[in-house]
Design a protein around this motif. Structure first.
Motif, PDB file in Angstrom:
ATOM      1  N   HIS A  90     -22.650  -3.072  63.396  1.00 35.65           N
ATOM      2  CA  HIS A  90     -23.512  -2.712  64.522  1.00 35.65           C
ATOM      3  C   HIS A  90     -24.670  -1.793  64.137  1.00 35.65           C
ATOM      4  O   HIS A  90     -25.584  -1.606  64.950  1.00 35.65           O
ATOM      5  N   VAL A  91     -24.646  -1.245  62.946  1.00 30.42           N
ATOM      6  CA  VAL A  91     -25.757  -0.372  62.526  1.00 30.42           C
ATOM      7  C   VAL A  91     -26.492  -0.919  61.309  1.00 30.42           C
ATOM      8  O   VAL A  91     -27.450  -0.311  60.847  1.00 30.42           O
ATOM      9  N   PHE A  92     -26.073  -2.077  60.793  1.00 27.93           N
ATOM     10  CA  PHE A  92     -26.625  -2.563  59.526  1.00 27.93           C
ATOM     11  C   PHE A  92     -28.073  -3.012  59.658  1.00 27.93           C
ATOM     12  O   PHE A  92     -28.767  -3.174  58.645  1.00 27.93           O
ATOM     13  N   ALA A  93     -28.565  -3.212  60.875  1.00 23.98           N
ATOM     14  CA  ALA A  93     -29.980  -3.540  61.046  1.00 23.98           C
ATOM     15  C   ALA A  93     -30.861  -2.460  60.430  1.00 23.98           C
ATOM     16  O   ALA A  93     -31.946  -2.747  59.906  1.00 23.98           O
ATOM     17  N   LEU A  94     -30.404  -1.211  60.463  1.00 21.61           N
ATOM     18  CA  LEU A  94     -31.181  -0.115  59.890  1.00 21.61           C
ATOM     19  C   LEU A  94     -31.418  -0.319  58.397  1.00 21.61           C
ATOM     20  O   LEU A  94     -32.486   0.024  57.874  1.00 21.61           O
ATOM     21  N   PHE A  95     -30.427  -0.848  57.694  1.00 26.08           N
ATOM     22  CA  PHE A  95     -30.552  -1.140  56.266  1.00 26.08           C
ATOM     23  C   PHE A  95     -31.736  -2.058  56.017  1.00 26.08           C
ATOM     24  O   PHE A  95     -32.556  -1.826  55.111  1.00 26.08           O
ATOM     25  N   PHE A  96     -31.870  -3.094  56.843  1.00 35.14           N
ATOM     26  CA  PHE A  96     -32.952  -4.059  56.643  1.00 35.14           C
ATOM     27  C   PHE A  96     -34.265  -3.596  57.263  1.00 35.14           C
ATOM     28  O   PHE A  96     -35.324  -4.121  56.894  1.00 35.14           O
ATOM     29  N   ILE A  97     -34.223  -2.649  58.186  1.00 34.86           N
ATOM     30  CA  ILE A  97     -35.475  -2.052  58.653  1.00 34.86           C
ATOM     31  C   ILE A  97     -36.163  -1.335  57.485  1.00 34.86           C
ATOM     32  O   ILE A  97     -37.362  -1.500  57.245  1.00 34.86           O
ATOM     33  N   GLY A  98     -35.381  -0.542  56.751  1.00 31.49           N
ATOM     34  CA  GLY A  98     -35.940   0.130  55.576  1.00 31.49           C
ATOM     35  C   GLY A  98     -36.428  -0.846  54.529  1.00 31.49           C
ATOM     36  O   GLY A  98     -37.521  -0.703  53.976  1.00 31.49           O
ATOM     37  N   ALA A  99     -35.619  -1.882  54.247  1.00 26.61           N
ATOM     38  CA  ALA A  99     -35.996  -2.875  53.239  1.00 26.61           C
ATOM     39  C   ALA A  99     -37.233  -3.663  53.654  1.00 26.61           C
ATOM     40  O   ALA A  99     -38.108  -3.956  52.825  1.00 26.61           O
ATOM     41  N   THR A 100     -37.333  -3.998  54.939  1.00 29.94           N
ATOM     42  CA  THR A 100     -38.473  -4.775  55.433  1.00 29.94           C
ATOM     43  C   THR A 100     -39.768  -3.979  55.338  1.00 29.94           C
ATOM     44  O   THR A 100     -40.823  -4.520  54.972  1.00 29.94           O
TER      45      THR A 100
END
Length: 283
Positions: A172-182
């Motif tokens: 439920h919080v892993f979107a943050l990982f890809f926000i940084g990567a994006t």
């Protein structure tokens, strides 16, 4: 450990697709940015930001920016100075960096000597498989690859040590990982991409969809979840298992030549490193 093995096979197949259908046809920076956007879209509907305090949200986004964003930026720059064989060779030091970062930053006492030995064996086994003659101007590319290795290693260790709750909460919080990567890969694409090398046909887009949703999205989530369930040495040694797995996939599906003696010897050394690492409980 089974999670890390499964992701290793997933990534081995994915690297094969990149080599056969995207390399030299689609700009690497564009391809990586598309993959990060697709992975982000996969997790955005599941995102529950209230499950984490702001400091941990920023930390998780920073981990994604480092582990994928900065890592890919350094990796693709290295191709300007190195052959593909040299790039693959110089990535073998990641197990040592995983062990070193965890020892220096997160441990109150030194890691067991057995874990250092396991990491060293993982490097040796990969070197047996991948070593080739170096070019005369490899030093700058070597340093870039070591920077990429450090970023990838640091991301794994920081994620392992960041308290994020159970697996459901991490989803439920892993979107943050890809926000940084994006964010990082997007800036890199704007700065360095060759805009003339965009995906142009259905096959390339299908492969990018697979790479973005499966290899990147599910793959990085599973790898980082697995990192929390194994000890540091197991995580370190598994970083190099992709090398023999990738060679086997290329042989089975594309018929590429394999030096079976070197592969068998290197794989045996790698397997012994994983076995040695597994003799210590999770930590």
């Amino acid at each position: 450990m089974w999670i890390l093995w499964a992701v290793t096979l997933l990534w081995a197949a994915s690297f094969s697709l990149i080599g056969e259908f995207l390399a030299g046809r689609v700009d690497g920076y564009i391809a990586v940015f598309i993959r990060m956007v697709l992975a982000l879209l996969l997790f955005l509907p599941l995102w529950r930001p209230r499950r984490l305090p702001l400091t941990k949200q920023l930390a998780l986004a920073g981990i994604g920016a480092i582990q994928i964003g900065v890592m890919y930026l350094l990796l693709y720059h290295a191709f300007l100075y190195l052959s593909v064989a040299e790039v693959l060779l110089f990535t073998i030091f990641t197990p040592l960096y995983v062990t070193l970062i965890d020892d220096v930053i997160f441990q109150r006492k030194h890691l067991p000597l057995r874990w250092w030995l396991a990491a060293g064996l993982a490097v040796l086994g990969a070197a047996v498989i991948r070593f080739n003659t170096l070019s005369d101007s490899y030093l700058y590319g070597f340093l870039l690859i070591q920077g990429a290795n450090l970023c990838f290693a640091a991301g794994q260790v920081f994620y392992k040590r960041l308290p994020l709750g159970n697996a459901r909460n991490q989803v439920h919080v892993f979107a943050l990982f890809f926000i940084g990567a994006t964010l990082v890969t997007g800036l890199a694409m704007l700065a360095f991409a060759n805009v003339e090398m965009q995906p142009t046909n259905v096959l390339q887009w299908v492969i990018l969809l697979w790479l973005g949703l499966a290899a990147s999205g599910l793959g990085y989530l599973a790898w980082n979840l697995g990192a929390k369930r194994v000890n540091t040495a197991q995580l370190a040694t598994m970083n190099n298992m992709l090398i023999p797995a990738g060679l086997l996939v290329n042989f089975v599906f594309w018929g590429q030549d394999v030096d079976w003696l070197r592969l068998a010897l290197g794989a045996a050394i790698l397997a012994s490193s994983v076995y040695l690492a597994s003799r210590k409980p999770v930590a």
